[in-house]
Design a protein around this motif. Structure first.
Motif, mmCIF file in Angstrom:
data_model
loop_
_atom_site.group_PDB
_atom_site.id
_atom_site.type_symbol
_atom_site.label_atom_id
_atom_site.label_comp_id
_atom_site.label_asym_id
_atom_site.label_seq_id
_atom_site.Cartn_x
_atom_site.Cartn_y
_atom_site.Cartn_z
ATOM 1 N N ASN A 167 0.821 -1.195 0.000
ATOM 2 C CA ASN A 167 0.000 0.000 0.000
ATOM 3 C C ASN A 167 0.860 1.251 0.000
ATOM 4 O O ASN A 167 0.563 2.230 -0.692
ATOM 5 C CB ASN A 167 -0.928 -0.007 1.217
ATOM 6 C CG ASN A 167 -2.242 0.676 0.930
ATOM 7 O OD1 ASN A 167 -2.934 0.290 -0.009
ATOM 8 N ND2 ASN A 167 -2.574 1.682 1.700
ATOM 9 N N ALA B 250 1.682 4.025 -3.278
ATOM 10 C CA ALA B 250 1.485 5.455 -3.059
ATOM 11 C C ALA B 250 2.778 6.233 -3.256
ATOM 12 O O ALA B 250 2.809 7.447 -3.059
ATOM 13 C CB ALA B 250 0.946 5.704 -1.653
ATOM 14 N N ASP C 34 -1.765 3.234 7.537
ATOM 15 C CA ASP C 34 -2.282 4.361 6.766
ATOM 16 C C ASP C 34 -3.776 4.563 7.009
ATOM 17 O O ASP C 34 -4.269 5.687 7.038
ATOM 18 C CB ASP C 34 -2.047 4.129 5.265
ATOM 19 C CG ASP C 34 -0.579 4.266 4.899
ATOM 20 O OD1 ASP C 34 0.199 4.749 5.739
ATOM 21 O OD2 ASP C 34 -0.219 3.888 3.770
ATOM 22 N N GLY D 269 -4.635 2.128 -4.880
ATOM 23 C CA GLY D 269 -3.323 1.642 -4.440
ATOM 24 C C GLY D 269 -3.271 0.129 -4.358
ATOM 25 O O GLY D 269 -3.861 -0.588 -5.169
ATOM 26 N N ASP E 284 -10.910 6.688 -5.304
ATOM 27 C CA ASP E 284 -9.999 7.371 -4.384
ATOM 28 C C ASP E 284 -10.737 8.035 -3.231
ATOM 29 O O ASP E 284 -10.131 8.423 -2.229
ATOM 30 C CB ASP E 284 -9.160 8.407 -5.136
ATOM 31 C CG ASP E 284 -10.014 9.474 -5.803
ATOM 32 O OD1 ASP E 284 -11.091 9.119 -6.315
ATOM 33 O OD2 ASP E 284 -9.602 10.645 -5.816
#
Length: 785
Positions: A208, A212, A223, A684, A713
């Protein structure tokens, strides 16, 4: 007795008028659409008291008991957003309760801005908190769409911000001088390490962070859920950062923070990232299997999902932010039902029921207790509350120096300090009077919720509000009932059954089984358009669940809580047995066509759907798996330890044989069911989670598609944006209508969708003629001794 011809004629005319009126009403009704469902209104359920374990009510009452607040949530598809409305009424009499007025109506597009979830529109995660008799606090977005703590004045309707965080506030509490303690998301950080040549060392914990662009820090759980604690005071230049960290997967307080009288100290429950060695012995306490799993992972994999739920109590200086453990014991086992209070002099706290500390690594108290703890030393004295009353505790107070009050569901006990011990004072124990006015919701499985007030003294009732007055009149809805079936061993499975509006006995219908995580509707029958079972059954209800919408397309739907215990080796077997029992029961009753059975699930239930397609012998006709981790090798590679528990350990050595046997990804060749995979909440690395199963089925020419929701997103694991919800719910309805009914929506905008599905149908037809490979038992035999 004979009836005169005139009277007979009158009766005939009257009957004709009734039939005509019924027919006219029926003609005015229309099938419920996805957009219609999202535009309905639901009543927020306010969690009362400290934590999830306490009862929930539609209204929250002011400290003086003279007024109440109710919140309503309505979807607005045309504006692609949601309305959160706050209404207030009096609580002194029925006439006062009926005089309700709207004090605030707030609009949001309902986006969650992953990976930092806000969950503003979930009542369990965004409850209100009373500052005084005229003001309530809750979370709402600022002009930058960052979730903050806001205060609503119930007299003027004005909204002011108490917090000014750069990142989303997750949960909060208000101190005695209106200082606000909140948990805010960690800002995404990049700790990438470069060498002198400009090269990069990858030290990120999982994919992840890498996807990013952060090669040196971060992981999915961190995160998405890591939060820091802050305290903000009015007029202060900046908030105070606490050195205690939040329980990383907690979306709200499990244990409500306790403030000392002067506000200098606060006792809170926070993450225990480095538990001492002696805590290992706590695995035998009366805390349940889940706590033992949490404790095990805290030592073996400290950053895993379960390990992040291990917590302890910290005493925090609210001016410096420095904290220290209260004593040597974890709090997580009973965190959702611990209550407490500070002493008047600020030197001690009373807590309970909670785990008692370990005296040493070899001596662990194997009981829970209610205790008075010296804040400076951690020494404690037990309060003589009977263990049988622990689950009934709703509040603990310390009203005077030598008296502690324990409030139960319908009574209160008082304890006095006598010769250093806290003993029950039977002369003061009494029944607790109830407030005169009670605000309730009347609803059942077929009647939408209506808000009403009841006078406990007279038993008189008055309707306050019907948030959906024309729902039953405007739309055709199927009949809903409680459903139960038993297997051959007498084990009972319970769920909620939705029948098509035109249901006729003797006709066999397609069946969709929605596996849900919640069983709330079984103990408290509630109106639910979607079959979610959590109270979110009206308005912007989450994800793919669409029970009444499917029923309107001629399908029977049964919503079933998942069977088995999470991460138990028999979880998949138990759940498959439940599914097969339900199908056999409805088939024997003559309700369903066994050749047309679909499955749907999100999150953990979605994982169980995938397991059923592989490990059940029943030939399901269609399935949807949404927003679910699978237990494959790619997922484990992208997100370390993601599938370790489900597959009995890490994928190394002899244990890899278990992965080969259990994981749907390694057994994709056994799937014959058309499968729709969805990602609702994460761009992601999470996009790659279903990839292993998707690509293997695609390589085998098995019917599969993978759908990413609009604006991924800004997606969420609990969707609230209407456009996103229309996409996933309409997709689910179209998918099952195609595979189970053979229907194609003539809307020209969907032509490409059905061309894809016709191709999948050809693959399905080819696949069903190929026998499924047998399940294999793998052995790891060493090449050399």
């Amino acid at each position: 007795m004979r009836i005169s011809s005139n009277r007979a004629r009158a009766i005939f005319v009257a009957r004709a008028l009734v039939v005509s009126a019924i027919s006219a009403a029926s003609a005015q009704q229309q099938p419920l659409t996805v957009r219609d469902a999202i535009d309905t209104t639901r009543i927020f359920v306010e969690v009362q008291g400290n934590g999830f374990a306490n009862h929930a009510e539609p209204a929250s009452f002011s400290p003086d008991g003279h007024r109440y607040v109710v919140r309503l949530l309505q979807g607005d598809v045309s504006r692609d957003g949601d309305w959160l409305e706050t209404i207030v009424g009096g609580a002194d009499s029925l006439p006062a309760a009926k005089r309700v007025r709207t004090v605030s109506k707030l609009f949001t597009h309902g986006f969650e801005f992953q990976p930092h979830n806000r969950f503003l529109l979930n009542e369990n995660i965004n409850p209100i908190s009373w500052l005084n008799d005229n003001e309530v606090a809750f979370r709402w977005e600022d002009s930058h769409q960052v979730a903050q703590v806001v205060v609503l004045n119930l007299n003027t309707g004005t909204l002011n911000y108490l917090s000014h965080s750069r990142t989303n506030v997750g949960f909060f509490d208000i101190g005695p001088h209106e200082q606000v303690l909140y948990a805010a998301d960690d800002a995404a950080r990049d700790e990438t390490v470069h060498d002198e040549y400009g090269g990069t060392y990858v030290t990120a914990a999982d994919a992840n962070a890498i996807t990013a662009g952060r090669m040196g820090a971060g992981n999915f759980l961190g995160d998405a859920y890591d939060r820091r604690f802050y305290i903000e005071r009015k007029g202060a230049a900046k908030p105070v950062l606490l050195d205690a960290r939040s329980r990383a997967l907690g979306f709200r307080w499990g244990f409500k923070p306790l403030w000392s009288g002067n506000g200098q100290f606060v006792l809170l429950e926070a993450w225990a990232p480095s538990p001492p060695e002696e805590w290992k012995a706590f695995s035998s306490v009366k805390a349940g299997e889940l706590f033992r799993t949490i404790l095990h992972d805290a030592y073996s994999d400290p950053l895993s999902w379960y390990a992040r739920n291990l917590s302890e109590f910290y005493v925090v200086d609210t001016f410096t932010g420095r904290s220290r453990p209260l004593w040597n014991a974890p709090a997580a086992a009973a965190a959702e039902r611990i209550h407490g209070a500070w002493s008047i002099d600020g030197k001690a706290v009373v807590l309970g029921p909670t785990i008692l500390p370990a005296d040493s690594a070899s001596h662990v108290q194997e009981t829970l207790g209610v205790v008075v703890v010296n804040v400076a030393t951690g020494q404690y004295v037990e309060v003589a509350v009977p263990e049988a009353e622990f689950n009934a505790i709703e509040a603990i107070e310390w009203p005077s120096k030598d008296m502690i009050r324990v409030t139960l569901k319908s009574s209160a006990m008082y304890f006095r300090q006598i010769d250093g011990s806290w003993k029950l004072d039977k002369t003061l124990t009494k029944q607790e009077p109830e407030a005169r006015i009670q605000i309730k919701v009347k609803e059942d499985l077929n009647a939408p919720p209506v808000l009403y007030a009841k006078d406990r003294m007279t038993d008189d009732e008055e309707v306050i509000l019907d948030p959906n007055p024309d729902l039953r009149r405007r739309f055709i809805l199927g009949k809903v009932s409680r459903y139960e079936c038993r297997d051959s061993k007498g084990h009972t499975y319970s769920g909620v059954l939705y029948l098509p509006p035109e249901f006729k006995k003797g006709t066999r219908y397609p069946l969709v089984i929605q596996i849900s995580s919640a069983a709330a509707a079984l103990s408290n029958p509630m109106f639910d358009l979607y079959g979610v079972g959590t109270g979110a059954g009206l308005g912007p209800g989450p994800s793919i669940y669409s029970a009444q919408l499917l029923a309107n397309h001629g399908m029977i739907v049964v919503s079933m809580p998942r069977a088995g215990v999470a991460a138990d080796p028999n979880e998949v077997r138990d759940n498959n047995h439940m599914l097969e029992t339900v199908i056999a029961d409805l088939d024997q009753a003559g309700y369903i066509d066994k050749s047309k059975v679909g499955l749907a699930g999100i999150s953990r239930p979605g994982w169980l759907v995938a397991q059923a397609l592989v490990h059940s012998d029943f030939p399901f006709a269609a399935a949807i798996v949404s927003d679910a981790f699978d237990s494959g090798y790619v997922t484990q590679t992208l997100f370390p330890a993601a599938s370790t528990l489900e597959n009995g350990g890490p994928p190394f050595g002899a244990n890899f044989a278990t992965w080969l046997e259990r994981s749907p990804d390694f057994n994709a060749d056994r799937i014959r069911t058309p499968l729709r995979l969805e990602d609702e909440s994460e761009p992601g690395g999470m996009i790659l989670v279903p990839w292993e199963l998707f690509e293997r089925m695609r390589a085998l020419h098995l019917p599969v598609e993978y759908y990413l929701i609009p604006n991924l997103d800004r997606g969420s694991h609990i969707l609230q944006n209407p456009n996103q919800l229309v996409a996933v719910k309409q997709g689910a309805v179209d998918w099952f209508d195609f595979w189970l009914n053979g229907h194609i929506d003539p809307d020209p905008r969907k032509a490409d969708q059905y061309r894809r599905w016709e191709k999948l149908r050809s693959e399905r037809d080819a696949a069903v003629n190929v026998p499924r490979p047998a399940e294999l038992h793998w052995n790891a035999t060493p090449i050399r001794p």
